[in-house]
Design a protein around this motif. Structure first.
Motif, PDB file in Angstrom:
ATOM      1  N   SER A  44     -24.707  64.003 -46.107  1.00  0.00           N
ATOM      2  CA  SER A  44     -25.003  62.868 -46.992  1.00  0.00           C
ATOM      3  C   SER A  44     -25.853  63.387 -48.141  1.00  0.00           C
ATOM      4  O   SER A  44     -26.476  64.456 -48.034  1.00  0.00           O
ATOM      5  N   ALA A  45     -25.918  62.621 -49.213  1.00  0.00           N
ATOM      6  CA  ALA A  45     -26.839  62.991 -50.294  1.00  0.00           C
ATOM      7  C   ALA A  45     -28.264  62.960 -49.755  1.00  0.00           C
ATOM      8  O   ALA A  45     -29.090  63.812 -50.101  1.00  0.00           O
ATOM      9  N   ALA A  46     -28.543  61.989 -48.893  1.00  0.00           N
ATOM     10  CA  ALA A  46     -29.890  61.888 -48.312  1.00  0.00           C
ATOM     11  C   ALA A  46     -30.264  63.188 -47.604  1.00  0.00           C
ATOM     12  O   ALA A  46     -31.348  63.742 -47.819  1.00  0.00           O
TER      13      ALA A  46
ATOM     14  N   LEU B 223     -36.119  57.659 -50.742  1.00  0.00           N
ATOM     15  CA  LEU B 223     -35.624  58.928 -50.221  1.00  0.00           C
ATOM     16  C   LEU B 223     -36.360  60.133 -50.831  1.00  0.00           C
ATOM     17  O   LEU B 223     -36.614  61.134 -50.153  1.00  0.00           O
TER      18      LEU B 223
ATOM     19  N   CYS C 262     -33.887  61.634 -60.053  1.00  0.00           N
ATOM     20  CA  CYS C 262     -32.768  60.775 -59.648  1.00  0.00           C
ATOM     21  C   CYS C 262     -32.086  60.383 -60.948  1.00  0.00           C
ATOM     22  O   CYS C 262     -32.652  59.638 -61.740  1.00  0.00           O
TER      23      CYS C 262
ATOM     24  N   ASN D 243     -32.068  55.220 -59.601  1.00  0.00           N
ATOM     25  CA  ASN D 243     -32.214  54.079 -58.703  1.00  0.00           C
ATOM     26  C   ASN D 243     -33.711  53.820 -58.577  1.00  0.00           C
ATOM     27  O   ASN D 243     -34.421  54.726 -58.119  1.00  0.00           O
TER      28      ASN D 243
ATOM     29  N   ASP E 245     -30.854  64.481 -57.857  1.00  0.00           N
ATOM     30  CA  ASP E 245     -29.950  63.618 -57.094  1.00  0.00           C
ATOM     31  C   ASP E 245     -29.020  62.909 -58.081  1.00  0.00           C
ATOM     32  O   ASP E 245     -29.470  62.049 -58.841  1.00  0.00           O
TER      33      ASP E 245
ATOM     34  N   ILE F 265     -26.120  61.239 -57.277  1.00  0.00           N
ATOM     35  CA  ILE F 265     -25.139  60.440 -56.532  1.00  0.00           C
ATOM     36  C   ILE F 265     -24.582  59.283 -57.369  1.00  0.00           C
ATOM     37  O   ILE F 265     -23.455  58.847 -57.156  1.00  0.00           O
ATOM     38  N   TRP F 266     -25.359  58.813 -58.357  1.00  0.00           N
ATOM     39  CA  TRP F 266     -24.904  57.659 -59.152  1.00  0.00           C
ATOM     40  C   TRP F 266     -24.165  58.075 -60.428  1.00  0.00           C
ATOM     41  O   TRP F 266     -23.851  57.234 -61.267  1.00  0.00           O
TER      42      TRP F 266
ATOM     43  N   SER G 290     -20.958  57.928 -51.168  1.00  0.00           N
ATOM     44  CA  SER G 290     -21.196  56.583 -50.631  1.00  0.00           C
ATOM     45  C   SER G 290     -21.078  55.495 -51.693  1.00  0.00           C
ATOM     46  O   SER G 290     -20.787  54.348 -51.370  1.00  0.00           O
ATOM     47  N   LYS G 291     -21.346  55.849 -52.954  1.00  0.00           N
ATOM     48  CA  LYS G 291     -21.427  54.835 -54.008  1.00  0.00           C
ATOM     49  C   LYS G 291     -20.083  54.655 -54.719  1.00  0.00           C
ATOM     50  O   LYS G 291     -19.487  53.591 -54.677  1.00  0.00           O
TER      51      LYS G 291
ATOM     52  N   ARG H  34     -20.611  59.829 -43.869  1.00  0.00           N
ATOM     53  CA  ARG H  34     -21.751  60.758 -43.984  1.00  0.00           C
ATOM     54  C   ARG H  34     -21.284  62.101 -44.537  1.00  0.00           C
ATOM     55  O   ARG H  34     -21.160  63.091 -43.819  1.00  0.00           O
TER      56      ARG H  34
HETATM   57  C1  LIG Z   1     -30.619  58.071 -55.247  1.00  0.00           C
HETATM   58  C2  LIG Z   1     -29.917  57.970 -53.933  1.00  0.00           C
HETATM   59  N1  LIG Z   1     -29.644  59.085 -53.242  1.00  0.00           N
HETATM   60  C3  LIG Z   1     -29.001  59.049 -52.071  1.00  0.00           C
HETATM   61  C4  LIG Z   1     -28.623  57.843 -51.521  1.00  0.00           C
HETATM   62  C5  LIG Z   1     -27.936  57.844 -50.200  1.00  0.00           C
HETATM   63  O1  LIG Z   1     -26.704  58.504 -50.288  1.00  0.00           O
HETATM   64  P1  LIG Z   1     -25.949  59.007 -48.982  1.00  0.00           P
HETATM   65  O2  LIG Z   1     -25.303  57.826 -48.368  1.00  0.00           O
HETATM   66  O3  LIG Z   1     -24.975  60.034 -49.443  1.00  0.00           O
HETATM   67  O4  LIG Z   1     -27.010  59.577 -48.122  1.00  0.00           O
HETATM   68  C6  LIG Z   1     -28.887  56.654 -52.200  1.00  0.00           C
HETATM   69  C7  LIG Z   1     -28.499  55.359 -51.622  1.00  0.00           C
HETATM   70  O5  LIG Z   1     -28.916  54.307 -52.041  1.00  0.00           O
HETATM   71  C8  LIG Z   1     -29.529  56.720 -53.449  1.00  0.00           C
HETATM   72  O6  LIG Z   1     -29.779  55.624 -54.156  1.00  0.00           O
END
Ligand SMILES: Cc1ncc(COP(=O)(O)O)c(C=O)c1O
Length: 394
Positions: free
Chosen positions: A100-102, A128, A169, A173, A201, A203-204, A235-236, A244
């Motif tokens: 996951s990005a997390a 996160l 980020c 977010n 990060d 992801i967005w 995920s987004k 995951r």
């Molecule tokens: C900035 C950021 N990174 C990671 C995530 C989570 O991503 P993942 O589902 O890939 O862990 C989120 C989810 O809200 C997010 O906003």
């Protein structure tokens, strides 16, 4: 869109499925009847080319171990995707499949932070970024990332000789802002001069409005990214949170190897399900990108609609997000705290939103709520109706 849904309406069947599958502050965790405009994964169905890609793979009934760093097609796929859509220069040998990005943000912190090291992060920002640093004994220093502040100056103010990393980020977010190229380049140059790491990060980064551009850290000269880690996730944009799966792009192949070892992937104690990687590979292909463009158009409409809504409410104000499907709304004019507003909306008006409180985002989040608008037209319409009623009844 997939056969199970449309952008305009969630059927009863869709809702039933979401109530049993969508956790993390969403349908499955709320009392029946409550509308969640909360956590950040979509009510929109997964693009059909992704489902077809997974089904095709399963035609051959072997689900063997994959390589520790990720399937070659996944690593190549991420490099191609980044180079095609994010104007980057990524090599497959720099890519590590993560769950996951997390987990990518946690892994980077684990690999570079020693207890007592300082890490600069934004305020507000998704929890996160803080949690990943605290988990390894790092110390958080926050810079003001409210709109209309000078980020570079604010970041520099937080620097000390103990600073080890800056976590970004981008897009952001919860504010939905994007670093402009000039600012990002100045940040990269400054971090290089101070010899600190950056975790970015991204992801967005696919979900942008009005044709705006997100500049990946990997779109800059290689000399500026020698200590820069990039995190991407599925995920987004593609609704694959339950798989995951994410990608960590290391600054070079040596760092990729270090991460593979540090994560215990090389010992098979960590690793991403091959089926999830197959889903991500399909997500990065043109057919899925094209399906995603339709989803994006729908999000743009939702965003514009909320902009009109906010403008019509004298107790609300907001800067429309340039990216993400999150709307960061100032509620200070209501005279109530974010936690109070969120409780009131949930208990009396069956609407769930996320409070801008320090636990989720940092001290400068107070006075805001966050709405996710990755949903269908009918759900958003009902959600905004409840929001209006809830605020007018205060
Ligand atoms: C900035 C950021 N990174 C990671 C995530 C989570 O991503 P993942 O589902 O890939 O862990 C989120 C989810 O809200 C997010 O906003």
């Amino acid at each position: 869109m997939g056969k199970n849904g449309s952008f305009s309406r969630l059927t009863d069947e869709n809702k039933k499925t979401l109530r049993s599958r969508a956790f993390n502050f969403r349908w499955a965790t709320l009392e029946s009847g409550v509308i969640p405009l909360t956590a950040a994964d979509p009510d929109i169905t997964v693009p059909s080319p992704i489902i077809e890609g997974i089904q095709e793979y399963l035609k051959e009934p072997y689900l063997s171990y994959g390589p520790a760093e990720g399937l070659p097609d996944f690593c190549q796929g991420v490099a191609d995707f980044y180079n095609r859509h994010k104007n980057s220069d990524v090599k497959p040998e720099e890519v590590f499949a993560i769950n996951s990005a997390a987990s990518g943000m946690f892994l980077v912190a684990q690999a570079v932070i020693e207890p007592g090291d300082e890490v600069i992060i934004a305020d507000p920002v998704d929890f996160l970024l803080e949690r990943s640093v605290l988990a390894v004994g790092g110390v958080i220093k926050r810079f003001d990332r409210r709109p209309n502040t000078s980020f570079l100056e604010a970041i520099k103010e937080q620097y000390s000789t103990k600073t080890k990393m800056l976590s970004l980020c981008n897009p952001h977010n919860p504010t939905g802002e994007i670093f402009d190229r000039h600012t990002l380049e100045a940040i990269l140059k400054w971090a290089k001069e101070k010899d600190i790491y950056i975790a970015s990060d991204e992801i967005w980064s696919d979900i942008v409005y009005n044709g705006a551009t997100v500049h990946s850290v990997r779109s800059f000269d290689k000399s500026l990214t020698e200590k820069v880690f990039t995190v991407y996730g599925y995920s987004k944009s593609f609704g694959l949170a339950g798989l995951r799966i994410g990608a960590l792009i290391a600054p070079n192949p040596e760092w990729r190897e270090t991460m593979v070892k540090r994560s215990y992937a090389a010992d098979t104690a960590y690793g991403v399900a091959t089926l999830s990687q197959i889903g991500a590979i399909a997500a990065m292909q043109d057919a899925s990108w094209s399906a995603f463009q339709d989803i994006l158009q729908h999000y743009q409409q939702n965003r514009d609609w909320i902009t009109q809504f906010v403008d019509s409410m004298h107790t609300l104000s907001a800067i429309p997000p340039k990216a993400t499907y999150l709307y960061w709304i100032n509620i200070e004019q209501t005279g109530h705290s974010a936690d109070f507003i969120v409780e009131h909306l949930r208990n009396k008006h069956a609407l769930a939103v996320i409070p801008g409180n320090p636990t989720f985002f940092g001290p400068r989040a107070e006075g805001h709520i966050r709405l996710s608008f990755a949903t269908t037209t009918d759900v958003l319409e009902e959600g905004l109706k409840r929001l209006r009623k809830g605020l007018e009844s205060l």
